[in-house]
Design an enzyme around this catalytic site. Sequence first.
Site, PDB file in Angstrom:
ATOM      1  N   MET A  26       0.845  -1.193   0.000  1.00 40.12           N
ATOM      2  CA  MET A  26       0.000   0.000   0.000  1.00 40.12           C
ATOM      3  C   MET A  26       0.886   1.250   0.000  1.00 40.12           C
ATOM      4  O   MET A  26       0.443   2.338   0.380  1.00 40.12           O
ATOM      5  CB  MET A  26      -0.934  -0.010   1.208  1.00 40.12           C
ATOM      6  N   ALA A  28       4.050   3.866   1.035  1.00 46.51           N
ATOM      7  CA  ALA A  28       4.748   4.310   2.259  1.00 46.51           C
ATOM      8  C   ALA A  28       5.869   3.303   2.554  1.00 46.51           C
ATOM      9  O   ALA A  28       5.995   2.797   3.668  1.00 46.51           O
ATOM     10  CB  ALA A  28       3.789   4.452   3.437  1.00 46.51           C
ATOM     11  N   LEU A  29       6.638   3.034   1.519  1.00 47.76           N
ATOM     12  CA  LEU A  29       7.618   1.943   1.571  1.00 47.76           C
ATOM     13  C   LEU A  29       8.784   2.271   2.503  1.00 47.76           C
ATOM     14  O   LEU A  29       9.258   3.404   2.557  1.00 47.76           O
ATOM     15  CB  LEU A  29       8.142   1.653   0.157  1.00 47.76           C
ATOM     16  N   HIS A  33       9.783  -3.257   3.335  1.00 47.45           N
ATOM     17  CA  HIS A  33       9.329  -3.524   1.961  1.00 47.45           C
ATOM     18  C   HIS A  33      10.531  -3.799   1.053  1.00 47.45           C
ATOM     19  O   HIS A  33      10.477  -4.666   0.186  1.00 47.45           O
ATOM     20  CB  HIS A  33       8.555  -2.326   1.400  1.00 47.45           C
ATOM     21  N   ASP A 154       2.789  -8.981   9.294  1.00 45.44           N
ATOM     22  CA  ASP A 154       1.334  -9.182   9.324  1.00 45.44           C
ATOM     23  C   ASP A 154       1.089 -10.687   9.291  1.00 45.44           C
ATOM     24  O   ASP A 154       0.679 -11.243   8.266  1.00 45.44           O
ATOM     25  CB  ASP A 154       0.679  -8.496   8.124  1.00 45.44           C
ATOM     26  N   VAL A 180      11.492  -6.881   9.562  1.00 42.61           N
ATOM     27  CA  VAL A 180      12.713  -6.074   9.732  1.00 42.61           C
ATOM     28  C   VAL A 180      12.474  -5.137  10.911  1.00 42.61           C
ATOM     29  O   VAL A 180      11.396  -4.560  11.041  1.00 42.61           O
ATOM     30  CB  VAL A 180      13.022  -5.276   8.447  1.00 42.61           C
ATOM     31  N   ARG A 191       3.103   2.745   9.605  1.00 44.32           N
ATOM     32  CA  ARG A 191       2.424   3.589  10.597  1.00 44.32           C
ATOM     33  C   ARG A 191       3.385   4.253  11.574  1.00 44.32           C
ATOM     34  O   ARG A 191       2.987   5.171  12.297  1.00 44.32           O
ATOM     35  CB  ARG A 191       1.438   2.749  11.403  1.00 44.32           C
TER      36      ARG A 191
HETATM   37  O1  PAF Z   1      -0.040  -5.708   3.683  1.00 39.84           O
HETATM   38  C1  PAF Z   1      -0.470  -4.786   2.950  1.00 39.84           C
HETATM   39  O2  PAF Z   1       0.199  -3.783   2.694  1.00 39.84           O
HETATM   40  C2  PAF Z   1      -1.863  -4.897   2.373  1.00 39.84           C
HETATM   41  O3  PAF Z   1      -2.744  -5.508   3.262  1.00 39.84           O
HETATM   42  C3  PAF Z   1      -1.902  -5.602   0.996  1.00 39.84           C
HETATM   43  C4  PAF Z   1      -1.480  -7.038   1.110  1.00 39.84           C
HETATM   44  C5  PAF Z   1      -0.996  -4.855   0.026  1.00 39.84           C
HETATM   45  C6  PAF Z   1      -3.323  -5.567   0.444  1.00 39.84           C
HETATM   46  O4  PAF Z   1      -3.774  -4.270   0.267  1.00 39.84           O
END
Ligand code: PAF
Length: 282
Positions: A26, A28-29, A33, A154, A180, A191
């Site tokens: 989503m 905001a790397l 990421h 997650d 990480v 966040r």
């Molecule tokens: O983990 C995330 O950033 C989101 O839940 C995902 C998997 C990109 C789905 O929008």
Amino acid sequence: MGVRIVRTVKELHGEIGAGSVFVPTMGALHEGHASLMRIARQEARRRGGAKCIVSVFVNPTQFTENDDLAAYPRTLEADLIVCEREGVDAVFVPGVEEVYPRGVQVRVPSLPNVATEPGLEDRCRPGHFAGVCQVVLRLFEMVRPAAAVFGEKDWQQLQVVRAMVKQEGLGIEIVPGPTVRDADGLALSSRNVRLGLDERRAALVLNRALVRAGRTADPAIAEGSMRDELASSAVEVEYAVIRDAETLGPVEGSRTCRALVAVRVGKVRLIDNARWPMNRMG
Ligand code: PAF
């Protein structure tokens, strides 16, 4: 030059075709990421030079009424720099209309049991995993990857996606990426930028709670010590539990287990997890 940006499925398939290794995000790397992208590139090499695609899409359907969709950080320019630095082949940045075309009912798959295990995300964010499954399935249809990388941070989402892929018979390999952490133990999260200085300090209690839980092999004692640790800091606890690592159900003869915590620090919701107990692989 800059990294290749594609905004439509048509463009994507013109550029890349099916069989890529995919990192859905989503935006905001951060370094977490970036590490998923490195894993994706490694996986792509293992697959004989498959392309590596990152998507950036803030999915409105996975935000619940307690979440603040408008407050979610949007940093596309910086995100593209991270993707370029990590050598991905293309960044897919679809608009809402591309993902959810007007007049088209985008299917929400039936939720795997792991999504609705009592006392976890579904209790705190009802509807969240329906939105995640909907968008992940849709993105998989659009990107048609052979493999996709999801972060262990997650943990429940990772298990939900794995279960959904199996249930839907998608044949996509789900590759996990380790969490990480900053040097002080705080798990990287998009966040974290919303935390004030005192809040960030308070948030360190998540990692402390997981480390404390990991020192005992008794689940009830471990849950108690997480709650004690969390009570020592200015956070509002949503859950602090030990569960089966795959089903996220209760620990009953489980082969591997996970300690999972969710708290609110001021207005920011944070989650973290670790294998449990810590001296056992999982
Ligand atoms: O983990 C995330 O950033 C989101 O839940 C995902 C998997 C990109 C789905 O929008």
